[in-house]
Design an enzyme around this catalytic site. Structure first.
Site, PDB file in Angstrom:
ATOM      1  CD  GLN A   1       0.625   7.899  -5.674  1.00  0.00           C
ATOM      2  OE1 GLN A   1       0.888   8.302  -6.782  1.00  0.00           O
ATOM      3  NE2 GLN A   1       0.539   8.717  -4.636  1.00  0.00           N
TER       4      GLN A   1
ATOM      5  CG  HIS B   1       7.308  10.782  -0.936  1.00  0.00           C
ATOM      6  ND1 HIS B   1       7.714  11.022  -2.221  1.00  0.00           N
ATOM      7  CD2 HIS B   1       6.312   9.852  -1.031  1.00  0.00           C
ATOM      8  CE1 HIS B   1       7.007  10.272  -3.057  1.00  0.00           C
ATOM      9  NE2 HIS B   1       6.145   9.561  -2.363  1.00  0.00           N
TER      10      HIS B   1
ATOM     11  CG  ASP C   1       3.179   4.403   2.346  1.00  0.00           C
ATOM     12  OD1 ASP C   1       3.367   5.557   1.919  1.00  0.00           O
ATOM     13  OD2 ASP C   1       2.062   3.950   2.650  1.00  0.00           O
TER      14      ASP C   1
HETATM   15  P1  GDP Z   1       7.431   6.746   0.868  1.00  0.00           P
HETATM   16  O1  GDP Z   1       6.012   7.136   0.664  1.00  0.00           O
HETATM   17  O2  GDP Z   1       7.844   5.631  -0.019  1.00  0.00           O
HETATM   18  O3  GDP Z   1       8.385   7.914   0.775  1.00  0.00           O
HETATM   19  O4  GDP Z   1       7.543   6.182   2.369  1.00  0.00           O
HETATM   20  P2  GDP Z   1       6.855   6.849   3.678  1.00  0.00           P
HETATM   21  O5  GDP Z   1       7.641   8.039   4.072  1.00  0.00           O
HETATM   22  O6  GDP Z   1       5.396   7.011   3.516  1.00  0.00           O
HETATM   23  O7  GDP Z   1       7.037   5.663   4.709  1.00  0.00           O
HETATM   24  C1  GDP Z   1       8.297   5.171   5.057  1.00  0.00           C
HETATM   25  C2  GDP Z   1       8.468   5.332   6.572  1.00  0.00           C
HETATM   26  O8  GDP Z   1       9.523   4.530   7.026  1.00  0.00           O
HETATM   27  C3  GDP Z   1       8.828   6.735   6.995  1.00  0.00           C
HETATM   28  O9  GDP Z   1       8.315   6.991   8.271  1.00  0.00           O
HETATM   29  C4  GDP Z   1      10.351   6.709   7.013  1.00  0.00           C
HETATM   30  O10 GDP Z   1      10.913   7.672   7.915  1.00  0.00           O
HETATM   31  C5  GDP Z   1      10.597   5.325   7.511  1.00  0.00           C
HETATM   32  N1  GDP Z   1      11.810   4.679   7.000  1.00  0.00           N
HETATM   33  C6  GDP Z   1      12.391   4.798   5.788  1.00  0.00           C
HETATM   34  N2  GDP Z   1      13.431   3.951   5.660  1.00  0.00           N
HETATM   35  C7  GDP Z   1      13.506   3.279   6.823  1.00  0.00           C
HETATM   36  C8  GDP Z   1      14.353   2.220   7.314  1.00  0.00           C
HETATM   37  O11 GDP Z   1      15.257   1.724   6.645  1.00  0.00           O
HETATM   38  N3  GDP Z   1      14.113   1.756   8.577  1.00  0.00           N
HETATM   39  C9  GDP Z   1      13.122   2.263   9.347  1.00  0.00           C
HETATM   40  N4  GDP Z   1      12.955   1.759  10.562  1.00  0.00           N
HETATM   41  N5  GDP Z   1      12.301   3.249   8.925  1.00  0.00           N
HETATM   42  C10 GDP Z   1      12.481   3.736   7.682  1.00  0.00           C
HETATM   43  P1  IMO Z   2       3.313   7.208  -1.363  1.00  0.00           P
HETATM   44  O1  IMO Z   2       3.869   8.065  -2.461  1.00  0.00           O
HETATM   45  C1  IMO Z   2       0.401   4.225  -0.116  1.00  0.00           C
HETATM   46  C2  IMO Z   2      -3.489   4.284  -2.138  1.00  0.00           C
HETATM   47  C3  IMO Z   2      -4.677   4.637  -1.276  1.00  0.00           C
HETATM   48  C4  IMO Z   2      -5.742   3.789  -1.947  1.00  0.00           C
HETATM   49  C5  IMO Z   2      -5.379   3.897  -3.425  1.00  0.00           C
HETATM   50  C6  IMO Z   2      -6.155   4.945  -4.196  1.00  0.00           C
HETATM   51  O2  IMO Z   2       3.416   7.834  -0.016  1.00  0.00           O
HETATM   52  O3  IMO Z   2       3.867   5.829  -1.421  1.00  0.00           O
HETATM   53  P2  IMO Z   2      -6.028   7.614  -4.278  1.00  0.00           P
HETATM   54  O4  IMO Z   2      -6.264   8.635  -3.199  1.00  0.00           O
HETATM   55  O5  IMO Z   2      -4.673   7.678  -4.877  1.00  0.00           O
HETATM   56  O6  IMO Z   2      -7.128   7.589  -5.295  1.00  0.00           O
HETATM   57  O7  IMO Z   2      -6.131   6.182  -3.499  1.00  0.00           O
HETATM   58  O8  IMO Z   2      -4.004   4.226  -3.456  1.00  0.00           O
HETATM   59  N1  IMO Z   2      -2.391   5.271  -2.122  1.00  0.00           N
HETATM   60  C7  IMO Z   2      -1.242   5.101  -1.456  1.00  0.00           C
HETATM   61  N2  IMO Z   2      -0.836   4.119  -0.619  1.00  0.00           N
HETATM   62  N3  IMO Z   2       1.255   5.234  -0.422  1.00  0.00           N
HETATM   63  C8  IMO Z   2       0.881   6.222  -1.280  1.00  0.00           C
HETATM   64  O9  IMO Z   2       1.740   7.166  -1.686  1.00  0.00           O
HETATM   65  C9  IMO Z   2      -0.429   6.197  -1.805  1.00  0.00           C
HETATM   66  N4  IMO Z   2      -1.114   7.006  -2.641  1.00  0.00           N
HETATM   67  C10 IMO Z   2      -2.308   6.415  -2.838  1.00  0.00           C
HETATM   68  O10 IMO Z   2      -4.459   4.261   0.068  1.00  0.00           O
HETATM   69  O11 IMO Z   2      -5.601   2.446  -1.574  1.00  0.00           O
HETATM   70 MG    MG Z   3       4.260   7.384   1.758  1.00  0.00          MG
END
Ligand code: GDP
Ligand code: IMO
Ligand code: MG
Length: 416
Positions: A216, A44, A16
């Site tokens: 991840q 994502h 994330d």
């Molecule tokens: P990923 O799994 O690495 O693609 O990240 P996620 O989408 O799960 O989580 C990132 C969150 O932060 C999402 O809700 C994005 O819209 C948000 N986000 C990404 N970049 C920024 C940033 O620079 N500032 C803020 N405030 N939010 C962001």
């Molecule tokens: P993105 O791509 C954050 C974490 C789960 C758990 C561990 C194992 O959005 O960054 P699993 O279901 O993979 O066997 O869970 O990994 N986990 C993530 N945490 N972002 C992710 O993906 C994750 N994918 C798995 O929360 O701790």
């Molecule tokens: Mg994510």
């Protein structure tokens, strides 16, 4: 063979980090966007022209109509989740043709019983649970190395598939519905299923560029993460080659995505975790709720020890620093530079998570900027203390920060 300008994007923390947004940003200059590990445990988020897309399985490049996308064999594929996501995106006006979305024929499938196994195991672990996403990721990878997986290519021979399905009849509640679904997938998905290594090799020969989309984060890597509180795949950069069938050199430019602070969903050690009002503030301001499970993400300071180690193992050549704006109001910002436990100082991740939990953390403290960076697109417009934080992270990691994200929208991005 020369691999022109391929880029691999991976997260350097516990997921994330904002990988989806960075992939969307860089996809503009790539021809094919490829996932190489993980499954629909990923979430994502992209915000494009006022529309928010949450992608679990389809590569983030799918939202750009002129791009091709693919799932490498390193991905574990839940066909039910895929069907649903394809429908959702189609409803949102995104066209997903076999030309635009390819699936490696040798990708393993997540079957309904994997999800049940995942959830049962978690229940069995009680307080020691990993906190998985409950989507069957681990059990599906186990069946792959156990040499008993169903694979995407099995859908291409419906007769043989049907025969093999009889053998797993006792694994599902409603076999008729299950077998019917599988036969439907075999019709609808067959045109997408290809020998991906060949397709990608050909496209490289044509001079097309690939953007590899990691899921991840590095500390969820099954070998290098905070084992056993990890996911079941390798999340490191070199997996981009291993998980697609391209030569190692195809990994190309390696970009690490690092959040300006740290979050973690699920269990496991987290030395810089904040269980105070600052932690609450980061969670609220950063909207830190899991994309997949809706769980509240744990929040804390940036961990420089882990960042350095991640840069070394992955060969990170540039960093994208995300969510800088979330720190806007803080008077001071801390970064971990070492851990101490029982008289021992650690500047790396100890092997055993027990040595890593309850460490006391040695911090550097930097002054905050207490002004608004949210939405800035120009490096020069950043407050001096924000520039100093960026320079500090570059010094600490030894890697240049070439991109800074100041908000969720595509345009909230500073390129240096
Ligand atoms: P990923 O799994 O690495 O693609 O990240 P996620 O989408 O799960 O989580 C990132 C969150 O932060 C999402 O809700 C994005 O819209 C948000 N986000 C990404 N970049 C920024 C940033 O620079 N500032 C803020 N405030 N939010 C962001
Ligand atoms: P993105 O791509 C954050 C974490 C789960 C758990 C561990 C194992 O959005 O960054 P699993 O279901 O993979 O066997 O869970 O990994 N986990 C993530 N945490 N972002 C992710 O993906 C994750 N994918 C798995 O929360 O701790
Ligand atoms: Mg994510």
């Amino acid at each position: 063979m020369h691999h022109p300008q391929n880029t691999t994007i991976i997260g350097l923390q516990w997921g994330d980090e904002g990988k989806g947004k960075m992939v969307d940003h860089l996809a503009e200059h790539a021809d094919i966007i490829v996932r190489f590990q993980g499954g629909h445990n990923a979430g994502h988020t992209l915000v494009v022209e006022g529309v928010t897309y949450k992608l679990n399985l389809l590569p983030s490049g799918i939202v750009r109509p002129d791009k091709k996308t693919a799932l490498g064999h390193g991905v574990v594929l839940d066909l039910w989740a895929l069907e649903k996501e394809m429908e959702t995106l189609s409803t949102a006006g995104i066209t997903i043709t076999p030309e635009r979305f390819m699936i490696a024929e040798n990708a393993s499938l997540i079957m309904p019983w994997h999800r049940v196994q995942d959830q049962n195991r978690e229940r069995g672990l009680g307080d020691n649970k990993i906190g998985t996403t409950g989507r069957g990721i681990g059990p599906a990878y186990e069946d792959r190395v156990g040499r008993r997986a169903f694979r995407a290519g099995d859908l291409l021979d419906p007769q043989a598939l049907n025969a093999r399905l009889q053998g797993v009849a006792d694994q599902v509640d409603d076999f008729c519905a299950f077998a019917e679904d599988m036969m439907r997938f075999s019709r609808t998905l067959a045109p997408h299923i290809v020998p991906l290594w060949q397709v990608l090799a050909q496209s490289q020969r044509r001079g097309e560029t690939i953007l590899f989309e990691g899921a991840q984060g590095f500390y969820l890597d099954v070998d290098f993460g905070t084992y056993p509180f990890v996911t079941s795949s390798n999340t490191l950069a070199s997996q981009a080659a291993t998980g697609t069938g391209l030569p190692a050199a195809a990994v190309g430019h390696v970009l690490g995505v690092v959040k300006a602070y740290t979050t973690r969903v699920g269990s496991g050690p987290f030395p810089t975790e904040l269980s105070d009002t600052t932690g609450e503030h980061l969670g609220a301001k950063g909207h830190e709720f899991g994309t997949v499970t809706g769980r509240k993400r744990r929040c804390g300071w940036l961990d420089g020890v882990l960042l350095k180690q991640a840069c070394t193992i992955n060969g990170i050549q540039a960093l994208a620093l995300t969510k800088l704006d979330v720190l806007d109001e803080l008077p001071a910002i801390k970064v971990a530079v070492a851990y101490q436990k029982a008289g021992v100082t650690y500047t790396h991740l100890p092997l055993h998570w027990r040595d890593f939990s309850d460490v006391s953390v040695v911090y550097d403290t930097l002054p905050g900027w207490q002004s608004i960076t949210a939405g800035l697109q120009d490096y020069d417009a950043l407050p001096d203390n924000a520039k100093a934080y960026i320079a500090y992270i570059e010094r600490l990691s030894g890697v240049p920060i070439t991109c800074i994200s100041t908000g969720p929208r595509r345009e909230d991005t500073i390129v240096r």
